[in-house]
Design a protein around this motif. Structure first.
Motif, mmCIF file in Angstrom:
data_model
loop_
_atom_site.group_PDB
_atom_site.id
_atom_site.type_symbol
_atom_site.label_atom_id
_atom_site.label_comp_id
_atom_site.label_asym_id
_atom_site.label_seq_id
_atom_site.Cartn_x
_atom_site.Cartn_y
_atom_site.Cartn_z
ATOM 1 N N THR A 140 45.562 44.295 76.727
ATOM 2 C CA THR A 140 46.844 44.254 77.434
ATOM 3 C C THR A 140 47.018 42.975 78.240
ATOM 4 O OG1 THR A 140 45.881 45.466 79.307
ATOM 5 C CG2 THR A 140 46.942 46.761 77.580
ATOM 6 N N ASP A 141 45.932 42.248 78.439
ATOM 7 C CA ASP A 141 45.987 40.989 79.188
ATOM 8 C C ASP A 141 45.120 39.964 78.461
ATOM 9 O OD1 ASP A 141 46.056 38.904 80.950
ATOM 10 O OD2 ASP A 141 45.145 39.975 82.635
ATOM 11 N N PRO A 142 45.693 39.258 77.509
ATOM 12 C CA PRO A 142 44.921 38.306 76.695
ATOM 13 C C PRO A 142 44.215 37.233 77.511
ATOM 14 C CG PRO A 142 47.078 38.716 75.724
ATOM 15 C CD PRO A 142 47.102 39.346 77.079
ATOM 16 N N ALA A 143 44.662 37.011 78.748
ATOM 17 C CA ALA A 143 44.006 36.003 79.587
ATOM 18 C C ALA A 143 42.602 36.443 79.978
ATOM 19 C CB ALA A 143 44.840 35.736 80.836
ATOM 20 N N ARG A 144 42.327 37.752 79.874
ATOM 21 C CA ARG A 144 41.002 38.286 80.219
ATOM 22 C C ARG A 144 40.154 38.445 78.957
ATOM 23 N NH1 ARG A 144 40.384 40.445 85.244
ATOM 24 N NH2 ARG A 144 38.831 41.954 84.525
ATOM 25 N N SER A 145 40.064 37.398 78.161
ATOM 26 C CA SER A 145 39.300 37.451 76.916
ATOM 27 C C SER A 145 37.815 37.683 77.194
ATOM 28 C CB SER A 145 39.492 36.157 76.133
ATOM 29 O OG SER A 145 39.089 35.040 76.906
ATOM 30 N N VAL A 146 37.153 38.362 76.269
ATOM 31 C CA VAL A 146 35.782 38.839 76.480
ATOM 32 C C VAL A 146 34.892 38.434 75.310
ATOM 33 C CG1 VAL A 146 34.331 40.869 76.889
ATOM 34 C CG2 VAL A 146 36.686 40.821 77.757
ATOM 35 N N ALA A 147 33.650 38.109 75.625
ATOM 36 C CA ALA A 147 32.605 37.901 74.612
ATOM 37 C C ALA A 147 31.308 38.487 75.154
ATOM 38 C CB ALA A 147 32.434 36.416 74.295
#
Length: 377
Positions: free
Chosen positions: A29-36
């Motif tokens: 819902t918030d692409p700015a909080r991308s995760v790896a």
């Protein structure tokens, strides 16, 4: 591919898996909080067959694949050996009982892992620890987890402001059964995986057998506090205060058929001191002295203050008064006597749910320690 905003430390267990799941869902819902994800190798395989690192690595890869997250790999085994394991051996050789999990968090997970995440362009790291972080009036605080049975703030008390400002604990407000349920509902392959216990580099193998590879057996006498010999031990560094297992003391003429416990160690003459009864007076102390303390806020709340403390993990909170000395060491007086307070272990201080910091225990006023000090002076 753009740099991830958050790097999750993937251990291959259910807790880090659900931490990644929660952050992945937020990122939808918030692409700015991308995760790896990032899997750390902290212990080189010693050929014993007891190291589960490869299994954990496969599980971490499988979880990230299921969640659609990229995963990175870093080998910190050399850093772990120098920053954690050598200290662990040195403390045991000196007759103390260290806590490698505290050092691992300070030296590896929130130092080298944090550095690696920043090299990958991330602003935050996240782990599956059960703890919480909040900011109050410009100061970052470490809080106990909502699930007090799983709370791991004890092991995180050496963290500082810069580390907490860059750390997320997604499981802090959850209880363990809900974590397992969420993993199962998401179809994560770690949903039913058994939690790891004990010291990570020892795994499921016998502790004494493992330690003997580095600290060879050195048999010596087992005596009562008044000097009566009741057996022989394989090495004082294999034992810790309050320990019952592994003494192998059978029926001893002249003594009751009650269990024996370690109540003291004399490294100088390789003598293990034992007594009968879980409530042996030789196990109790009301005061301790510590090494230099670490304060999460950067400084202590006062030079003298009242708070609660733990001298071991999952211990009930104990009321105490703390005095901070000019050199940063502490004197702590407990409201009631404490059992088996052990030099080398961590004293961790709390103000309610807020972890203030802590220090390594240096000495106590337990009877045998008092006698030792009196003998030296």
């Amino acid at each position: 591919m753009s740099a991830p905003h958050i790097i999750v430390g993937m251990s291959g267990g259910v807790d880090s898996s659900v931490a990644a799941l929660l952050l992945r869902d937020q990122a939808l819902t918030d692409p700015a909080r991308s995760v790896a994800g990032l899997f750390m190798t902290n212990w080189a395989d010693d050929g014993s067959g007891d190291c589960r690192a490869e299994d954990d690595r496969r599980d971490a890869v499988a979880v990230c694949g299921r969640l659609g997250l990229p995963i990175h790999f870093r080998d910190f085994s050399k850093e772990y050996w120098a920053g954690v394991f050598e200290h662990f051996l040195g403390e045991y050789a000196a007759g103390r009982t260290p806590n490698p999990d505290v050092l691992c968090n300070r030296e590896i997970k929130f130092k080298h892992f944090l550095d690696a995440a920043r090299e990958l362009g991330a602003d935050f790291i996240a782990t599956g620890h059960y703890a919480r972080v909040r900011e109050r009036d410009g100061v970052w605080q470490l809080l106990r987890a909502a699930d007090r049975n799983k709370d791991q703030s004890y092991f995180l008390h050496q963290l500082g402001q810069a580390q907490l400002a860059a750390t997320l604990f997604p499981l802090g407000d959850l209880i363990k059964p809900d974590v397992r349920r969420m993993a199962a509902e998401a179809g994560l392959p770690t949903a039913a995986k058994k939690d790891s216990t004990g010291i990570c580099f020892i795994g499921e193998r016998d502790f004494r057998e493992f330690l003997s590879q580095y600290l060879p057996a050195k048999p010596g006498p087992m005596v009562t506090p008044d000097g009566r010999r009741v057996g022989e031990h394989p090495g004082v560094f294999y034992f810790t205060l309050g320990q019952r297992e592994g003494l192998h003391i059978g029926g001893v003429r002249g003594f009751a058929a009650a269990p024996w416990f370690v109540v003291g160690k004399r490294v100088a003459d390789n003598t293990l001191i034992v007594d009968q009864g879980t409530d042996s007076p030789y196990l109790f102390s009301s005061r301790l002295w510590s090494e230099r303390a670490h304060w999460i806020a950067g400084s202590p709340p006062a030079i003298r203050f009242v708070c609660s403390a733990q001298t071991r993990y999952r211990q009930q909170d104990e009321a105490c008064e703390v005095e901070v000395h000019d050199d940063g060491t502490l004197s702590v007086v407990f409201e009631r006597p404490q059992r088996a307070v052990t030099p080398g272990q961590s004293l961790v201080l709390y103000d309610g749910e807020v972890c203030l910091g802590g220090a390594v225990i240096a000495a106590t006023d337990a009877p045998l320690e008092r006698d030792a000090v009196a003998t030296k002076t």
